[in-house]
Design a protein around this motif. Structure first.
Motif, PDB file in Angstrom:
ATOM      1  N   VAL A  79       0.837  -1.203   0.000  1.00 55.70           N
ATOM      2  CA  VAL A  79       0.000   0.000   0.000  1.00 55.70           C
ATOM      3  C   VAL A  79       0.871   1.253   0.000  1.00 55.70           C
ATOM      4  O   VAL A  79       0.614   2.212  -0.738  1.00 55.70           O
ATOM      5  N   SER A  80       1.907   1.253   0.806  1.00 57.24           N
ATOM      6  CA  SER A  80       2.833   2.387   0.817  1.00 57.24           C
ATOM      7  C   SER A  80       3.492   2.563  -0.546  1.00 57.24           C
ATOM      8  O   SER A  80       3.676   3.693  -1.013  1.00 57.24           O
ATOM      9  N   LEU A  82       2.181   1.707  -3.447  1.00 55.58           N
ATOM     10  CA  LEU A  82       1.169   2.256  -4.340  1.00 55.58           C
ATOM     11  C   LEU A  82       1.075   3.771  -4.203  1.00 55.58           C
ATOM     12  O   LEU A  82       1.049   4.503  -5.205  1.00 55.58           O
ATOM     13  N   PHE A  83       1.051   4.260  -2.976  1.00 56.41           N
ATOM     14  CA  PHE A  83       0.828   5.692  -2.775  1.00 56.41           C
ATOM     15  C   PHE A  83       2.084   6.529  -3.007  1.00 56.41           C
ATOM     16  O   PHE A  83       2.006   7.765  -2.966  1.00 56.41           O
ATOM     17  N   GLU A  86       0.900   8.364  -5.925  1.00 54.89           N
ATOM     18  CA  GLU A  86      -0.407   8.988  -5.707  1.00 54.89           C
ATOM     19  C   GLU A  86      -0.690  10.107  -6.699  1.00 54.89           C
ATOM     20  O   GLU A  86      -1.831  10.288  -7.141  1.00 54.89           O
ATOM     21  N   TRP A 188      -7.113   6.504   2.354  1.00 48.68           N
ATOM     22  CA  TRP A 188      -5.724   6.250   2.773  1.00 48.68           C
ATOM     23  C   TRP A 188      -5.216   7.372   3.662  1.00 48.68           C
ATOM     24  O   TRP A 188      -4.606   7.129   4.708  1.00 48.68           O
ATOM     25  N   TYR A 197      -3.086  -2.947  11.433  1.00 45.88           N
ATOM     26  CA  TYR A 197      -3.945  -3.416  10.353  1.00 45.88           C
ATOM     27  C   TYR A 197      -3.628  -4.885  10.083  1.00 45.88           C
ATOM     28  O   TYR A 197      -2.602  -5.194   9.470  1.00 45.88           O
ATOM     29  N   TYR A 206      -0.978  -4.741   4.448  1.00 43.53           N
ATOM     30  CA  TYR A 206      -1.217  -5.515   3.238  1.00 43.53           C
ATOM     31  C   TYR A 206      -2.265  -4.817   2.369  1.00 43.53           C
ATOM     32  O   TYR A 206      -3.145  -4.099   2.867  1.00 43.53           O
ATOM     33  N   MET A 207      -2.210  -5.057   1.072  1.00 45.76           N
ATOM     34  CA  MET A 207      -3.215  -4.495   0.182  1.00 45.76           C
ATOM     35  C   MET A 207      -4.611  -5.010   0.534  1.00 45.76           C
ATOM     36  O   MET A 207      -5.601  -4.275   0.454  1.00 45.76           O
ATOM     37  N   PHE A 210      -6.135  -2.952   3.219  1.00 50.02           N
ATOM     38  CA  PHE A 210      -6.644  -1.672   2.738  1.00 50.02           C
ATOM     39  C   PHE A 210      -7.963  -1.855   1.991  1.00 50.02           C
ATOM     40  O   PHE A 210      -8.908  -1.071   2.179  1.00 50.02           O
TER      41      PHE A 210
END
Length: 258
Positions: A79-80, A82-83, A86, A188, A197, A206-207, A210
């Motif tokens: 997730v980190s 991915l962003f 952003e 997010w 989480y 983990y994705m 999210f």
């Protein structure tokens, strides 16, 4: 539509093959996993591709794609990563998110593209066939995925107790509809940076955690079904098995490589 491929991780379970290159640059049947994925994306007309790298990012194939770096790749998760991209997640434009260690057929991608849900997730209904080739006990590795209303996802990413907890398997391929991009970004940003989480801290979420958060806060997350047509390469054993199956003409029962 823009595709964001997450390829920052170190691929420790593929060592020594990943000692000097990212996981997505490992080859299957003569082509890197990244090359195979990019070819499928382009065959569907998706030519705007962002690759988020980190570990040995200098070894990534970047011709025709935009490279973004996760400088904290060694201490963060999907997730980190991915962003880190952003600012490429623009409201009004569909976004496809893909793990860098999967290979899939055009039909799997088409099923996802055609899905009209705010958030769509590729789900393999025939996952057990594939898992049984990889391990003696599929429950030891698979994750829950529970559905309501045929394709509405209500739970994913947990540890299953029985096979009935798994109504399909998440494969690491997601589409966020153009009018939902801002919601995903806002969700997010609204997360507690000090929270836990599914046992992970914010940076290492983990994705699936999210996505579950999106579900729990009211987002409509739907399955885009496939029946096989994909594989993930997670370990050296996976790669060796798939190479042997390809040479014996048996891999096509799970995926037809192009």
């Amino acid at each position: 539509m823009i595709a964001i491929i997450l390829a920052a991780g170190q691929g420790t379970r593929l060592r020594p093959l990943t000692d000097d290159k990212p996981k997505c640059m490992v080859e299957l049947a003569g082509k890197s996993l990244l090359q195979r994925q990019i070819e499928v994306l382009r065959s569907a007309g998706i030519n705007r591709i962002v690759l988020v790298g980190g570990y040995h990012a200098d070894r990534l194939e970047t011709e025709g794609v935009e490279l973004v770096i996760n400088p904290r790749f060694a201490e963060t998760n999907m997730v980190s990563t991915l962003f880190c991209a952003e600012d490429r997640m623009i409201p009004g434009e569909d976004i496809l998110i893909a793990y860098g260690d999967i290979v899939y057929e055009p039909r799997v991608l088409r099923s996802l593209i055609d899905a009209n849900a705010p958030v769509a997730v590729s789900v393999d209904r025939e996952w057990q066939r594939l898992w049984e080739t990889r391990m003696d006990d599929p429950l030891s590795d698979a994750e829950t995925l529970k559905l309501a209303d045929k394709n509405l996802i209500v739970e994913l990413g947990k540890k299953p107790q029985v096979l009935d907890d798994i109504q399909g398997q998440y494969i690491g391929l997601i589409k966020v509809r153009s009018d939902t991009v801002e919601t995903v970004r806002a969700q997010w940003h609204g997360l507690d940076r000090l929270g836990s989480y599914d046992g992970k801290d914010f940076d290492n979420m983990y994705m699936t955690s999210f996505i579950q958060h999106l579900i729990d806060t009211g987002s409509d997350v739907r399955a885009a079904f496939t029946d096989n047509g994909w594989i993930e390469i997670d370990t050296v054993e996976d790669l060796t098995r798939y190479e042997q199956m390809q040479q014996a003409g048996k891999l096509a029962q799970f995926i037809r490589l192009i």
